[in-house]
Design a protein around this motif. Structure first.
Motif: not given
Length: 164
Positions: A53, A57-58, A91, A138, A140-142, A145, A148-149, A152
């Motif tokens: 994950w 995805y990042h 996570a 995957r 939805s994990t708002p 997300d 982690i933003k 990024l």
């Protein structure tokens, strides 16, 4: 697979951003009960959360500390600390509860059936699915997300846009 913990130095072969003790502590702080899961299940969830994950995805700001490090973090622009480990623990917790990544063998890409009709002559079948119930690999994990933003990369690499 052997559990190999990243310690913030760019460990070669690392596959986990936090250990079971950190996950247990993080969960206890939130009154989340993980007693139904043994150490092996928790380690598997941490590895899946870290490799499948977080890293899959990042893309993170900066460059890896070492070309041989097992995970994408840490980088020269991101601090690897308890805040980062908490993201990994969150996570892993979601993975343990089946709320992060879905077992691909159980995916129903269409979703929950709302109605179905069949007709034998000329073999017609019609299915209507409940809107918004289709599953993907995957979930939805708002909140995750959002957490982690800050780590990024920003932008898509097409250069800068200038307005005249």
């Amino acid at each position: 697979m052997t559990f190999a913990l990243e310690d913030g130095t760019g460990v070669t072969g690392a596959n986990a951003y936090c250990d079971v003790a950190f996950l247990d502590s993080w969960a206890a702080d939130r009154s989340y009960d993980l007693t139904a899961y043994d150490t092996a299940a928790k380690e598997s969830a941490i590895i899946i959360a870290s490799k499948d994950w977080i890293d899959l995805y990042h893309n993170f700001k900066g460059e890896k500390l070492s070309a041989t490090q097992g995970l994408k973090m840490p980088t020269d622009e991101n601090v690897y600390d308890d805040t980062w480990r908490a993201i990994a623990a969150n996570a892993a917790y979601l993975q343990l509860k089946g709320l992060l990544l879905v077992d691909e063998g159980s995916i129903s890409t269409s979703g929950i059936v709302e109605s179905e009709s069949k007709k034998l002559a000329s073999l017609v079948k019609s299915v209507t699915y409940v809107k918004g119930t289709a599953q993907t690999y995957r979930r939805s994990t708002p909140s995750l997300d959002a957490a982690i933003k800050p780590y990024l990369k920003v932008g898509g690499g097409f250069g800068s846009l200038y307005r005249w």
